[in-house]
Design an enzyme around this catalytic site. Sequence first.
Site, PDB file in Angstrom:
ATOM      1  N   CYS A  40       0.842  -1.193   0.000  1.00  0.00           N
ATOM      2  CA  CYS A  40       0.000   0.000   0.000  1.00  0.00           C
ATOM      3  C   CYS A  40       0.874   1.239   0.000  1.00  0.00           C
ATOM      4  CB  CYS A  40      -0.912   0.001   1.233  1.00  0.00           C
ATOM      5  SG  CYS A  40      -1.842   1.557   1.433  1.00  0.00           S
ATOM      6  N   CYS A  43       0.757   3.462   3.278  1.00  0.00           N
ATOM      7  CA  CYS A  43       1.118   2.937   4.590  1.00  0.00           C
ATOM      8  C   CYS A  43       2.507   3.408   5.017  1.00  0.00           C
ATOM      9  CB  CYS A  43       1.073   1.409   4.576  1.00  0.00           C
ATOM     10  SG  CYS A  43      -0.583   0.728   4.873  1.00  0.00           S
ATOM     11  N   HIS A 111      -4.036   1.700   8.345  1.00  0.00           N
ATOM     12  CA  HIS A 111      -4.608   1.248   7.082  1.00  0.00           C
ATOM     13  C   HIS A 111      -6.089   0.897   7.226  1.00  0.00           C
ATOM     14  CE1 HIS A 111      -4.214  -0.600   3.035  1.00  0.00           C
ATOM     15  NE2 HIS A 111      -5.098  -1.484   3.482  1.00  0.00           N
ATOM     16  N   HIS A 162      -6.696   2.503   1.781  1.00  0.00           N
ATOM     17  CA  HIS A 162      -6.171   3.278   2.911  1.00  0.00           C
ATOM     18  C   HIS A 162      -6.894   4.627   2.992  1.00  0.00           C
ATOM     19  CE1 HIS A 162      -2.511   3.965   5.606  1.00  0.00           C
ATOM     20  NE2 HIS A 162      -3.236   5.064   5.720  1.00  0.00           N
ATOM     21  N   HIS A 164      -7.991   8.265   2.971  1.00  0.00           N
ATOM     22  CA  HIS A 164      -7.305   9.461   2.478  1.00  0.00           C
ATOM     23  C   HIS A 164      -8.332  10.500   2.050  1.00  0.00           C
ATOM     24  CE1 HIS A 164      -8.184   7.052  -1.101  1.00  0.00           C
ATOM     25  NE2 HIS A 164      -8.128   8.180  -1.813  1.00  0.00           N
TER      26      HIS A 164
END
Length: 341
Positions: A40, A43, A111, A162, A164
């Site tokens: 990811c 991360c 995450h 993830h 955002h």
Amino acid sequence: MSEIRRDRFYNRYVLIAPERLHRPDLHVNSSTHKIPKSRCPFCEGNESLTPKEIFALRDNSADSVGWKTRVIPNFYKAVQIELEDISQRDGMFEHIPGVGAHEILIDSVCHECTMQKLEVASIENWLRTIIIRIEDLKKDKRLIYLSIFKNHGSSAGATQEHPHTQILALPITPQNEQSFLKHNMRYYRRHGRGKVEDMLYNELLAQERVLYNKGSFGAFCPYASAYPFEVMIAPKKNIASLEYCSRDDLLSLADCIKVVFSKLHAQLGDFDYNLYFNIPPINPNFENESYMSYLHKNYRFSIRITPRIYTLGGFEISTDMAINPVSPEECAALLNSKDAK
């Protein structure tokens, strides 16, 4: 029984139609493509997989581990800061270069942590980071308007799991914001108050759709909600934009956001949603200059959370008029139930 309600924020109509709740295409959850945390790009430990950071809440060197929030350029940016803002016209065809900024704010190192799982302090860090980016982007006088939003889940347009947030800075004022500025000014000249101020006051007075009423902020399911379980958050005092919040205001807002998402999660599980900020233009131009000096008197920023639990159809697209199969009163009652606390 169906009702057509007027949404005074957007000056449009919404069709509340409970009968459509039982359509066979109704769905609650979907998910983005899951990738291992080791791959990811958002991360901690994978900083080399992203462009160099623009900003981060950290106490050490850039592009390394140890951050709380991190802002990077969007690798697939919709606009570019390097272009010149010069409009061109060929008969009826008019355009300007896609000048602007497109940034990704990685909400936290976690995450799996959606909003209801974050501590209030982490949500405050997220809000502080947005404020820092607003203040920085505002320095570029070519930039007029900021679109700040979160997409969670594939039904809401998310492509990364993830958590955002996206920040787009534009050289123009979008049409819906121009319309709101115009109608909000008209309302202010008639009543001496802005629309959001009166919307929140009347919702808190009615108490039918209120989800949160503590400190500096209130949250409610709007009377003319376009989406089932839609929530609006607004300040109880004149705060035109997020960057004018005090530390106490930010703590109150962070607590409000956590409470609202906890209530939503209790009823909907891990639901897909869009979250976006309604904030005023950051710089004046020919489109908005007549409104700018009044913003501290009649404009209150707000946050909308719009769960995406069913698919839009031809009526919504052709009329720009939403059909909501769950009344906001029923949504508020469910969200305020003991099971949601």
